[in-house]
Structures are given as C-alpha cells and as structure tokens.
Design a protein around this motif. Structure first.
Motif, PDB file in Angstrom:
ATOM      1  N   MET A   1       0.938  -1.060   0.029  1.00 60.65           N
ATOM      2  CA  MET A   1      -0.041  -0.020   0.143  1.00 60.65           C
ATOM      3  C   MET A   1       0.969   1.147   0.032  1.00 60.65           C
ATOM      4  O   MET A   1       1.869   1.221   0.735  1.00 60.65           O
ATOM      5  CB  MET A   1      -0.913   0.035   1.261  1.00 60.65           C
ATOM      6  CG  MET A   1      -1.547   1.289   1.436  1.00 60.65           C
ATOM      7  SD  MET A   1      -2.670   1.181   2.729  1.00 60.65           S
ATOM      8  CE  MET A   1      -3.346   2.951   2.904  1.00 60.65           C
ATOM      9  N   LYS A   2       0.636   2.124  -0.853  1.00 62.94           N
ATOM     10  CA  LYS A   2       1.446   3.353  -1.037  1.00 62.94           C
ATOM     11  C   LYS A   2       1.073   4.381   0.244  1.00 62.94           C
ATOM     12  O   LYS A   2      -0.042   4.687   0.457  1.00 62.94           O
ATOM     13  CB  LYS A   2       1.218   4.123  -2.309  1.00 62.94           C
ATOM     14  CG  LYS A   2       1.986   5.330  -2.638  1.00 62.94           C
ATOM     15  CD  LYS A   2       1.786   5.981  -3.847  1.00 62.94           C
ATOM     16  CE  LYS A   2       2.721   7.230  -4.021  1.00 62.94           C
ATOM     17  NZ  LYS A   2       2.470   7.819  -5.135  1.00 62.94           N
ATOM     18  N   SER A   3       2.155   4.783   0.936  1.00 64.56           N
ATOM     19  CA  SER A   3       1.832   5.651   1.836  1.00 64.56           C
ATOM     20  C   SER A   3       1.611   7.055   1.400  1.00 64.56           C
ATOM     21  O   SER A   3       2.472   7.701   0.735  1.00 64.56           O
ATOM     22  CB  SER A   3       3.058   5.627   2.924  1.00 64.56           C
ATOM     23  OG  SER A   3       2.939   6.625   3.711  1.00 64.56           O
TER      24      SER A   3
ATOM     25  N   ARG B   1      -2.904   2.011   8.019  1.00 68.00           N
ATOM     26  CA  ARG B   1      -3.393   1.392   6.858  1.00 68.00           C
ATOM     27  C   ARG B   1      -2.385   0.806   6.101  1.00 68.00           C
ATOM     28  O   ARG B   1      -1.921   1.387   5.062  1.00 68.00           O
ATOM     29  CB  ARG B   1      -4.216   2.444   6.042  1.00 68.00           C
ATOM     30  CG  ARG B   1      -5.233   3.179   6.858  1.00 68.00           C
ATOM     31  CD  ARG B   1      -6.083   3.937   6.019  1.00 68.00           C
ATOM     32  NE  ARG B   1      -6.894   2.853   5.273  1.00 68.00           N
ATOM     33  CZ  ARG B   1      -7.828   3.405   4.267  1.00 68.00           C
ATOM     34  NH1 ARG B   1      -8.056   4.773   3.901  1.00 68.00           N
ATOM     35  NH2 ARG B   1      -8.652   2.444   3.598  1.00 68.00           N
ATOM     36  N   GLN B   2      -1.540  -0.358   6.643  1.00 70.32           N
ATOM     37  CA  GLN B   2      -0.561  -0.795   6.011  1.00 70.32           C
ATOM     38  C   GLN B   2      -1.099  -2.297   5.666  1.00 70.32           C
ATOM     39  O   GLN B   2      -1.864  -2.970   6.256  1.00 70.32           O
ATOM     40  CB  GLN B   2       0.693  -0.873   6.917  1.00 70.32           C
ATOM     41  CG  GLN B   2       1.040   0.709   7.209  1.00 70.32           C
ATOM     42  CD  GLN B   2       1.731   1.337   5.812  1.00 70.32           C
ATOM     43  OE1 GLN B   2       2.527   0.486   5.270  1.00 70.32           O
ATOM     44  NE2 GLN B   2       1.485   2.483   5.627  1.00 70.32           N
ATOM     45  N   ARG B   3       0.018  -2.905   4.985  1.00 68.48           N
ATOM     46  CA  ARG B   3      -0.328  -4.507   4.723  1.00 68.48           C
ATOM     47  C   ARG B   3      -0.097  -5.410   6.115  1.00 68.48           C
ATOM     48  O   ARG B   3      -0.810  -6.251   6.316  1.00 68.48           O
ATOM     49  CB  ARG B   3       0.818  -4.915   3.906  1.00 68.48           C
ATOM     50  CG  ARG B   3       0.715  -4.464   2.309  1.00 68.48           C
ATOM     51  CD  ARG B   3       1.724  -5.057   1.377  1.00 68.48           C
ATOM     52  NE  ARG B   3       2.984  -4.474   1.730  1.00 68.48           N
ATOM     53  CZ  ARG B   3       4.116  -4.733   1.136  1.00 68.48           C
ATOM     54  NH1 ARG B   3       4.113  -5.735   0.426  1.00 68.48           N
ATOM     55  NH2 ARG B   3       5.207  -4.146   1.887  1.00 68.48           N
ATOM     56  N   TRP B   4       0.578  -4.882   6.949  1.00 65.27           N
ATOM     57  CA  TRP B   4       0.736  -5.798   8.184  1.00 65.27           C
ATOM     58  C   TRP B   4      -0.456  -5.160   9.125  1.00 65.27           C
ATOM     59  O   TRP B   4      -0.683  -5.905  10.071  1.00 65.27           O
ATOM     60  CB  TRP B   4       2.052  -5.305   9.011  1.00 65.27           C
ATOM     61  CG  TRP B   4       2.570  -4.032   8.880  1.00 65.27           C
ATOM     62  CD1 TRP B   4       3.370  -3.478   7.768  1.00 65.27           C
ATOM     63  CD2 TRP B   4       2.229  -2.742   9.649  1.00 65.27           C
ATOM     64  NE1 TRP B   4       3.653  -2.221   8.100  1.00 65.27           N
ATOM     65  CE2 TRP B   4       3.098  -1.758   9.160  1.00 65.27           C
ATOM     66  CE3 TRP B   4       1.680  -2.723  11.023  1.00 65.27           C
ATOM     67  CZ2 TRP B   4       3.176  -0.454   9.720  1.00 65.27           C
ATOM     68  CZ3 TRP B   4       1.583  -1.438  11.638  1.00 65.27           C
ATOM     69  CH2 TRP B   4       2.565  -0.298  11.023  1.00 65.27           C
TER      70      TRP B   4
ATOM     71  N   ASP C   1      -4.576  -3.233   8.921  1.00 63.57           N
ATOM     72  CA  ASP C   1      -5.240  -1.783   8.385  1.00 63.57           C
ATOM     73  C   ASP C   1      -6.497  -2.011   9.491  1.00 63.57           C
ATOM     74  O   ASP C   1      -7.542  -2.766   9.180  1.00 63.57           O
ATOM     75  CB  ASP C   1      -5.634  -1.977   7.025  1.00 63.57           C
ATOM     76  CG  ASP C   1      -6.697  -1.032   6.413  1.00 63.57           C
ATOM     77  OD1 ASP C   1      -6.764  -0.324   7.342  1.00 63.57           O
ATOM     78  OD2 ASP C   1      -6.923  -0.749   5.140  1.00 63.57           O
TER      79      ASP C   1
ATOM     80  N   GLU D   1       1.832   7.826   7.104  1.00 64.34           N
ATOM     81  CA  GLU D   1       0.635   8.343   6.353  1.00 64.34           C
ATOM     82  C   GLU D   1      -0.107   9.471   6.464  1.00 64.34           C
ATOM     83  O   GLU D   1      -1.158   9.924   6.085  1.00 64.34           O
ATOM     84  CB  GLU D   1      -0.370   7.064   6.707  1.00 64.34           C
ATOM     85  CG  GLU D   1      -0.171   5.754   6.499  1.00 64.34           C
ATOM     86  CD  GLU D   1      -1.078   4.678   7.201  1.00 64.34           C
ATOM     87  OE1 GLU D   1      -0.812   3.396   6.996  1.00 64.34           O
ATOM     88  OE2 GLU D   1      -1.950   5.150   7.827  1.00 64.34           O
TER      89      GLU D   1
END
Length: 338
Positions: free
Chosen positions: A1-3, A226-229, A231, A269
């Motif tokens: 996910m793009k920060s 809101r990250q891959r690890w 959200d 973010e």
C-alpha cells in the motif's frame, strides 16, 4: 500500500505544503506540545518497565505512553503483547522463555511477576532494533497501580499518561471484553484521581468508545494505520462498527465521528492536508511512533500537536533547535517496589 505521507506529484510539492501549513496555522504553542515517551523510552531503556518510565522522566516528557493487559486475577499490568514476549522475557531461573509465551490472562499477577523483562535477548531481530537500550536486570512487568504510586511518591503532579488498551477483535479469548476492560481502566484512574491527567487510546476502538460512555470527561485518542501488516480501518470490528466510506473516506472525519479528541495516525501516512482537515474538525494530531530525526523535523514543521517516540531525547533536541519550550525533567522516584 502506498503511503500517502510520501512521494509525489507536483501537488505534494513545496508550494502546496506551504499553502496547507498556512491553513493549519502556526505550530501549536510550545507549552501545549505533547512529547510522549513511547513505552517509557524504548530506545534507551527496557520498555513498559518502571526503569523505562524513570528514564523518560529523567529526559523530560509531557506524557508517558504505555500499554495495558489484564492478568488472570483481573489486575491491570503494563505490557505491550497479549503474551509474554520471548525476545525480552526470562523465567525465574534466568532462562529465556520459549515461543509461544504464556498469555497474560492465563497467569496470576504473582506468576507473571516471576519473569524478568529487564533486557533484550541477544541475537534476536528485536534486540537489533534497539542497540542503545540499556538493560535493567530484575525489572518485572509492573502494575498500573505501581506506576501511579511511583509518580505520587515522587511528588509529580504534572506528567500525563497515554494508556493504550491492548486487545483485538481477532483474539477475544486473550483479553476481557471491551466494556469490562474499559471499566478496569476508568476505575483505576478514578481511584487514583488521575482522570484529568490521562488519555485512553487503542487501535481497537471498542474500548475507547466504552471509556467515553463510562467517563465522558476522559480524553480519548484513536490510533489508525493502513498498512499491509495492519489496516484497522478496513474492518468494522476494529472501529466499533463505524465505516470509513460513510465519512467520505476521510480518516479525520471518521475519528471525529467516533468522539475522540485526539487522532494518532501512523506517521508515514500523515500529510499537511490531513493535519489541516483534522485541525478544522477540532482534533489534535499526535502521530506514532516517530524516531527518525529527519521525520521528527518534518512533522514539527507541519505543526503537529505532539509526537510519540521511542527516543524522546531526539524529539527534545529538535524542539530545542526550534526554540520550543521543553517539558522539565520530572522528580526521579527511587527504584522501589514494582
């Protein structure tokens, strides 16, 4: 996910940043800036221990940030993980515990405090992250009561507490239910007369909202990432049923709708536009966990209301360079009972 806090188009350039900062207004007054020592001062001393909190107090912070769990006998204890962490825990024989560590709620307070959490296990990835951390052998997982009593014994009537309830909708068997967890925290704050000096925060918004119902006068903060690890905004179980889509995809508007006074986003973010939006909604913005000196400088320049850091000394240095007033070191309590 793009920060969304990095990268960019021309709209992310210096002109827009300057414009947005003018909308946000001047940085918060220095006296109001909230310098929070994350888990005490994790980069410098064992996390979530009385030794770690003493280290943060000696540096000088506005707020001690800490995590809470609950033992089998219903005692609030200061610990980040729902299980004992083998990267920082030794048993009563002095041997490092094995994976998986026992759940906090499977142990009584007496059983829990047989463990030593005063140093990092050499050679682990976790230890490599904190090369400056100084050990304090013999440190036990403290109770919340013990921290409050330590500060009272030292005569400190200034330092605040940012208390994170550690629970998730994915592991309900490891913690009390949200209402019960919130009640334990609210009751402890009232018993010690510290409601006015505390904030309750969580990634799992259910306890925060329960605390709001039980103590409307209590300041609350909502953590977001809101990250891959993780959200915690993608699943309504984390947000007490509130949905981002119902608020135009705006995280500040979602936080405002949830009734919090403080928004604590993952620092990567965050951007000036979100700060301006949050400020317009009456929210304070206190990002976590900010350790890189360049990023500290950037966020101070954007006018955040505070920072949560494992290295509060780095934040103080950046504040001093800007001429900001610094929170004084607190009276140092003696290293007594835990």
């Amino acid at each position: 996910m793009k920060s969304p806090g990095f990268g960019g188009s021309a709209l992310r350039g210096a002109v827009l940043v300057s414009f947005l900062l003018s909308m946000v207004g001047a940085a918060p007054s220095a006296a109001a800036f909230d310098l929070q020592g994350h888990r005490g001062a994790r980069g410098l001393a064992p996390e979530n221990t009385l030794a770690g909190f003493r280290a943060a107090l000696a540096i000088g912070v506005t707020t001690l940030e800490l995590d809470l769990g609950v033992t089998r006998d219903g005692v609030l204890v200061i610990h980040h993980d729902q299980r004992l962490n083998p990267a920082l825990t030794r048993d009563e024989r002095g041997e490092w515990i094995a994976e998986p560590g026992a759940a906090l709620n499977a142990l009584t307070l007496a059983e829990l405090q047989r463990h030593d959490v005063g140093r990092l296990k050499p050679g682990t990835r976790y230890a490599q992250q904190w090369p400056q951390q100084q050990p304090a052998d013999g440190e036990r997982i403290p109770t919340l009561d013990a921290l409050f009593e330590m500060l009272r014994a030292a005569g400190d009537a200034r330092v605040r507490f940012n208390i994170e309830t550690k629970l998730t909708p994915n592991t309900p068997e490891l913690t009390p239910q949200p209402e019960a967890f919130a009640k334990l925290v609210v009751d402890a704050l009232r018993r010690h007369g510290l409601v006015a000096r505390a904030t309750v925060q969580s990634f799992d918004w259910r306890t925060v909202r329960a605390a709001q119902r039980q103590a409307p006068e209590l300041q609350t903060a909502l953590l977001t990432v809101r990250q891959r690890w993780l959200d915690n905004l993608a699943d309504g179980r984390w947000t007490d049923g509130l949905r981002l889509a119902d608020h135009g995809g705006s995280v500040p508007r979602l936080v405002k709708a949830a009734g919090a006074a403080v928004w604590s986003p993952f620092h990567g973010e965050l951007d000036p536009a979100q700060i301006a939006e949050a400020r317009a909604l009456g929210l304070k913005v206190v990002p976590w966990t900010v350790n890189d000196t360049e990023r500290i400088e950037t966020l101070l320049g954007w006018g955040v209301d505070g920072l949560i850091s494992d290295y509060p000394d780095r934040v103080r240095a950046a504040m001093a360079a800007r001429g900001m007033a610094l929170p004084p070191p607190a009276p140092l309590p003696p290293p007594t009972g835990r």
